[in-house]
Write an enzyme that holds these catalytic residues in place. Structure first.
Site, PDB file in Angstrom:
ATOM      1  N   TYR A 128       1.108  -6.521   5.418  1.00 55.85           N
ATOM      2  CA  TYR A 128       0.738  -5.680   5.916  1.00 55.85           C
ATOM      3  C   TYR A 128       1.110  -5.323   7.399  1.00 55.85           C
ATOM      4  O   TYR A 128       0.512  -6.286   8.053  1.00 55.85           O
ATOM      5  CB  TYR A 128      -0.556  -4.890   5.581  1.00 55.85           C
ATOM      6  CG  TYR A 128      -0.672  -4.878   3.980  1.00 55.85           C
ATOM      7  CD1 TYR A 128      -0.134  -3.486   3.365  1.00 55.85           C
ATOM      8  CD2 TYR A 128      -1.478  -5.474   3.160  1.00 55.85           C
ATOM      9  CE1 TYR A 128      -0.349  -3.232   2.264  1.00 55.85           C
ATOM     10  CE2 TYR A 128      -1.667  -5.066   1.864  1.00 55.85           C
ATOM     11  CZ  TYR A 128      -0.986  -4.031   1.408  1.00 55.85           C
ATOM     12  OH  TYR A 128      -1.373  -3.447  -0.093  1.00 55.85           O
ATOM     13  N   ALA A 166     -14.151   0.430   4.610  1.00 51.32           N
ATOM     14  CA  ALA A 166     -12.892   0.713   4.822  1.00 51.32           C
ATOM     15  C   ALA A 166     -11.819  -0.096   4.238  1.00 51.32           C
ATOM     16  O   ALA A 166     -10.611   0.087   3.980  1.00 51.32           O
ATOM     17  CB  ALA A 166     -12.623   0.502   6.366  1.00 51.32           C
ATOM     18  N   GLU A 226       3.328  -1.647   3.816  1.00 56.09           N
ATOM     19  CA  GLU A 226       2.801  -0.338   3.509  1.00 56.09           C
ATOM     20  C   GLU A 226       4.128   0.837   3.469  1.00 56.09           C
ATOM     21  O   GLU A 226       3.926   1.944   3.228  1.00 56.09           O
ATOM     22  CB  GLU A 226       1.845   0.282   4.421  1.00 56.09           C
ATOM     23  CG  GLU A 226       2.262   0.506   6.043  1.00 56.09           C
ATOM     24  CD  GLU A 226       2.140  -1.231   6.891  1.00 56.09           C
ATOM     25  OE1 GLU A 226       2.015  -2.186   6.211  1.00 56.09           O
ATOM     26  OE2 GLU A 226       2.288  -1.173   7.909  1.00 56.09           O
ATOM     27  N   HIS A 245       0.697  -1.894   9.516  1.00 57.46           N
ATOM     28  CA  HIS A 245      -0.120  -0.887  10.104  1.00 57.46           C
ATOM     29  C   HIS A 245       0.107  -0.736  11.469  1.00 57.46           C
ATOM     30  O   HIS A 245      -0.769  -0.827  12.389  1.00 57.46           O
ATOM     31  CB  HIS A 245      -1.396  -0.736   9.708  1.00 57.46           C
ATOM     32  CG  HIS A 245      -1.730  -0.857   8.277  1.00 57.46           C
ATOM     33  ND1 HIS A 245      -1.650   0.565   7.471  1.00 57.46           N
ATOM     34  CD2 HIS A 245      -1.914  -1.711   7.332  1.00 57.46           C
ATOM     35  CE1 HIS A 245      -1.749   0.351   6.256  1.00 57.46           C
ATOM     36  NE2 HIS A 245      -1.976  -0.946   6.009  1.00 57.46           N
ATOM     37  N   LYS A 303      -2.940  -9.335   5.612  1.00 59.02           N
ATOM     38  CA  LYS A 303      -3.097  -8.597   6.680  1.00 59.02           C
ATOM     39  C   LYS A 303      -2.367  -8.747   7.853  1.00 59.02           C
ATOM     40  O   LYS A 303      -1.597  -9.789   7.977  1.00 59.02           O
ATOM     41  CB  LYS A 303      -4.461  -8.826   7.416  1.00 59.02           C
ATOM     42  CG  LYS A 303      -5.641  -8.618   6.388  1.00 59.02           C
ATOM     43  CD  LYS A 303      -5.760  -7.295   5.702  1.00 59.02           C
ATOM     44  CE  LYS A 303      -6.374  -6.026   6.631  1.00 59.02           C
ATOM     45  NZ  LYS A 303      -6.454  -4.744   6.023  1.00 59.02           N
ATOM     46  N   ASP A 328     -10.447   4.955   5.470  1.00 57.79           N
ATOM     47  CA  ASP A 328      -9.723   4.358   6.474  1.00 57.79           C
ATOM     48  C   ASP A 328      -8.350   5.204   7.246  1.00 57.79           C
ATOM     49  O   ASP A 328      -7.820   4.750   7.876  1.00 57.79           O
ATOM     50  CB  ASP A 328      -8.729   3.470   5.536  1.00 57.79           C
ATOM     51  CG  ASP A 328      -7.862   3.935   4.326  1.00 57.79           C
ATOM     52  OD1 ASP A 328      -8.235   4.964   4.160  1.00 57.79           O
ATOM     53  OD2 ASP A 328      -6.963   3.252   3.983  1.00 57.79           O
ATOM     54  N   ARG A 338      -8.238 -12.302   0.703  1.00 54.12           N
ATOM     55  CA  ARG A 338      -7.212 -12.513  -0.125  1.00 54.12           C
ATOM     56  C   ARG A 338      -6.109 -13.524   0.447  1.00 54.12           C
ATOM     57  O   ARG A 338      -6.482 -14.127   1.554  1.00 54.12           O
ATOM     58  CB  ARG A 338      -6.549 -11.116  -0.089  1.00 54.12           C
ATOM     59  CG  ARG A 338      -7.286 -10.036  -0.861  1.00 54.12           C
ATOM     60  CD  ARG A 338      -6.668  -8.437  -0.858  1.00 54.12           C
ATOM     61  NE  ARG A 338      -6.675  -7.950   0.742  1.00 54.12           N
ATOM     62  CZ  ARG A 338      -6.501  -7.048   0.946  1.00 54.12           C
ATOM     63  NH1 ARG A 338      -5.580  -6.054   0.430  1.00 54.12           N
ATOM     64  NH2 ARG A 338      -6.670  -6.483   2.378  1.00 54.12           N
TER      65      ARG A 338
HETATM   66  N1  LIG Z   1     -11.562   2.488   1.694  1.00 52.29           N
HETATM   67  C1  LIG Z   1     -10.386   1.658   1.232  1.00 52.29           C
HETATM   68  O1  LIG Z   1     -10.659   0.416   0.942  1.00 52.29           O
HETATM   69  C2  LIG Z   1      -9.249   2.053   0.673  1.00 52.29           C
HETATM   70  C3  LIG Z   1      -8.132   1.680  -0.282  1.00 52.29           C
HETATM   71  C4  LIG Z   1      -6.896   2.020  -0.612  1.00 52.29           C
HETATM   72  C5  LIG Z   1      -6.901   3.176  -0.153  1.00 52.29           C
HETATM   73  N2  LIG Z   1      -7.668   4.013   0.614  1.00 52.29           N
HETATM   74  C6  LIG Z   1      -7.439   5.295   1.200  1.00 52.29           C
HETATM   75  O2  LIG Z   1      -7.721   6.173   0.028  1.00 52.29           O
HETATM   76  C7  LIG Z   1      -6.992   7.501   0.223  1.00 52.29           C
HETATM   77  C8  LIG Z   1      -6.344   8.061  -0.931  1.00 52.29           C
HETATM   78  O3  LIG Z   1      -5.285   7.341  -1.549  1.00 52.29           O
HETATM   79  P1  LIG Z   1      -4.231   7.555  -2.638  1.00 52.29           P
HETATM   80  O4  LIG Z   1      -3.282   6.239  -2.462  1.00 52.29           O
HETATM   81  O5  LIG Z   1      -5.044   7.906  -3.683  1.00 52.29           O
HETATM   82  O6  LIG Z   1      -3.236   8.612  -1.806  1.00 52.29           O
HETATM   83  P2  LIG Z   1      -2.403   9.649  -2.887  1.00 52.29           P
HETATM   84  O7  LIG Z   1      -1.435  10.245  -2.075  1.00 52.29           O
HETATM   85  O8  LIG Z   1      -2.090   8.970  -4.047  1.00 52.29           O
HETATM   86  O9  LIG Z   1      -3.411  10.667  -3.362  1.00 52.29           O
HETATM   87  C9  LIG Z   1      -3.918  11.739  -2.478  1.00 52.29           C
HETATM   88  C10 LIG Z   1      -4.225  13.040  -3.111  1.00 52.29           C
HETATM   89  O10 LIG Z   1      -4.985  13.976  -2.133  1.00 52.29           O
HETATM   90  C11 LIG Z   1      -4.590  15.220  -2.337  1.00 52.29           C
HETATM   91  N3  LIG Z   1      -5.095  15.986  -1.252  1.00 52.29           N
HETATM   92  C12 LIG Z   1      -4.578  15.908   0.109  1.00 52.29           C
HETATM   93  N4  LIG Z   1      -5.570  17.138   0.772  1.00 52.29           N
HETATM   94  C13 LIG Z   1      -6.480  17.350  -0.324  1.00 52.29           C
HETATM   95  C14 LIG Z   1      -7.328  18.205  -0.197  1.00 52.29           C
HETATM   96  N5  LIG Z   1      -7.908  19.049   0.942  1.00 52.29           N
HETATM   97  N6  LIG Z   1      -8.459  18.318  -1.211  1.00 52.29           N
HETATM   98  C15 LIG Z   1      -8.041  18.084  -2.438  1.00 52.29           C
HETATM   99  N7  LIG Z   1      -6.882  17.114  -2.496  1.00 52.29           N
HETATM  100  C16 LIG Z   1      -6.103  16.746  -1.423  1.00 52.29           C
HETATM  101  C17 LIG Z   1      -3.271  14.952  -2.643  1.00 52.29           C
HETATM  102  O11 LIG Z   1      -2.484  16.178  -3.215  1.00 52.29           O
HETATM  103  C18 LIG Z   1      -3.151  14.078  -3.239  1.00 52.29           C
HETATM  104  O12 LIG Z   1      -2.764  14.162  -4.559  1.00 52.29           O
HETATM  105  C19 LIG Z   1      -6.053   7.289   1.389  1.00 52.29           C
HETATM  106  O13 LIG Z   1      -6.795   7.917   2.803  1.00 52.29           O
HETATM  107  C20 LIG Z   1      -5.976   5.922   1.343  1.00 52.29           C
HETATM  108  O14 LIG Z   1      -5.577   5.012   2.565  1.00 52.29           O
HETATM  109  C21 LIG Z   1      -8.870   3.460   0.992  1.00 52.29           C
END
Ligand SMILES: NC(=O)c1ccc[n+]([C@@H]2O[C@H](COP(=O)([O-])OP(=O)(O)OC[C@H]3O[C@@H](n4cnc5c(N)ncnc54)[C@H](O)[C@@H]3O)[C@@H](O)[C@H]2O)c1
Length: 372
Positions: free
Chosen positions: A94, A299, A118, A96, A75, A270, A15
């Site tokens: 970002y 990740a 973030e 972190h 990043k 992540d 990016r």
């Molecule tokens: N791997 C990647 O490239 C990548 C990219 C973007 C985001 N992410 C990750 O994805 C994850 C989700 O991000 P988001 O933006 O959707 O967050 P978000 O806060 O919008 O949504 C998270 C949801 O999880 C729910 N939740 C919490 N504990 C729970 C449980 N035990 N059971 C069921 N639901 C539960 C919450 O109520 C909430 O609705 C984060 O860890 C974020 O860092 C990863």
């Protein structure tokens, strides 16, 4: 203001911090924009696009860091980049910082003013500069999960949409936030039978009101989660407890309760991952098998679609970048408390409480930093 954008140097990062469209807007606001040569290539933006937008091209990152009043990136700055930051310079990217004491120390020593994407907030309690990447990862999850489900990749050999006479794949999305909602919409669009689990009843109400008929919702008690997981061909992990490691929702022993060849896509990797058997993988080698269950745990999923991700991030960052450039960081942050929430480091001091708590460093209140 002179705004500079270096080429990203973190491995596998394609990016770029400023799109040609964002550069054109900054130029229209009277700012000078300089992009390091080749910075946009990974996202499909050649130097010529930036020149057409009115930006200048510089040969090296050193040129960018030496001359820009504000450096805009994607990043967190790598060690070699941190050495080039200087007092009074604005860094907008970002960061972190909480798990990264080395970077935090270097940024403090640089004397620069560092605003982290973030931690910028919005009126609805969201994180507007994080959301676009969650949208990308969410929409990508069923796509990579469908590929993982293919027989040659070790999966169950189930087609998302089925065909006439053969039922669709069953997809369970755990966590109905930004990632989960986008994942569920795309999986449903591919023809799968989709259920979204969450522990927040207001969130489940919203999802049911908005998407009834598209996907089902269910409450994420431990018992319900494992029962529904047993029927699923694909399980997408999309939970987040802000500031905490992801809870482990399926243990290794429970893999025996899943369908052989089921695909687990752990987007929450992540934050440590929400399946006990998850470990971070890369785009080069994204999937692995444990006890007959396929795992996809990349990740930095948005990196797979660097062009879409760059444009989505640019759309979200541009208004803040313009505000910082138009007004200077002090006035921009004074006018907008959500942007002030992005301030993590200023003139040698840490200005973000959660990072200070995580690293045991004294914090200067961001409001005092405005006056310092
Ligand atoms: N791997 C990647 O490239 C990548 C990219 C973007 C985001 N992410 C990750 O994805 C994850 C989700 O991000 P988001 O933006 O959707 O967050 P978000 O806060 O919008 O949504 C998270 C949801 O999880 C729910 N939740 C919490 N504990 C729970 C449980 N035990 N059971 C069921 N639901 C539960 C919450 O109520 C909430 O609705 C984060 O860890 C974020 O860092 C990863």
């Amino acid at each position: 203001m002179h705004i500079g954008c270096p080429k990203e140097i973190k491995p596998q990062e394609f990016r770029v911090g400023i799109t040609p469209n964002a550069a054109a807007e900054a130029v229209a606001h009277g700012h000078q924009v300089t992009i390091q040569t080749g910075a946009g290539e990974g996202a499909g933006f050649p130097d010529a696009d930036y020149i057409a937008a009115g930006a200048a091209i510089a040969p090296t990152a050193e040129d960018i860091f030496a001359n820009a009043e504000m450096v805009v990136k994607v990043k967190e700055p790598q060690a070699v980049e941190r050495k080039m930051l200087r007092e009074g310079q604005i860094l907008f990217t970002y960061l972190h910082l909480a798990p990264d004491p080395d970077q935090t120390r270097d940024l403090m020593e640089s004397g620069a003013t560092c605003i982290a994407y973030e931690t910028v907030t919005d009126d609805r309690g969201g994180l507007p500069l994080l959301a676009p990447m969650s949208e990308v990862a969410g929409r990508l999850a069923p796509q990579v999960g469908a590929w993982t489900l293919q027989k040659a990749n070790g999966g169950r050999g189930v087609l998302m949409g089925g065909v006439p006479g053969v039922g669709p794949a069953r997809v369970l999305v755990i966590g109905g936030g930004v990632v989960g909602t986008h994942a569920a919409r795309i999986a449903a669009g591919m023809g799968a039978d989709v259920t979204v689990l969450d522990r927040s009843l207001p969130r489940l109400r919203y999802l049911d009101d908005t998407f009834s008929g598209v996907f089902k919702t269910s409450y994420a008690s431990a018992g319900n989660t494992i029962e529904l997981a047993g029927y699923a061909d694909m399980i997408i992990g999309a939970v987040l407890i802000p500031g905490a490691a992801a809870p482990k929702l399926i243990s290794r022993a429970q893999l025996a309760d899943l369908k052989p060849g089921a695909a687990l896509v752990d987007v929450a990797i992540d934050q440590g991952g929400c399946f006990e058997t998850s470990r971070a993988t890369t785009h080069q080698d994204p999937i692995y098998e444990v006890d007959g269950i396929m795992h996809y745990c990349v990740a930095n999923m948005p990196g797979a679609v660097a062009r879409t991700s760059t444009i989505a991030l640019g759309n979200a960052t541009m208004p803040f970048m313009l505000s910082l450039a138009d007004k200077g960081w002090r006035q921009a942050c004074e006018d907008d408390p959500h942007l002030l929430n992005g301030l993590n480091v200023h003139a040698g001091r840490l200005t973000y409480y959660a990072v200070g708590k995580a690293l045991g460093i004294d914090v200067l209140s961001p409001n005092l930093a405005l006056k310092a």
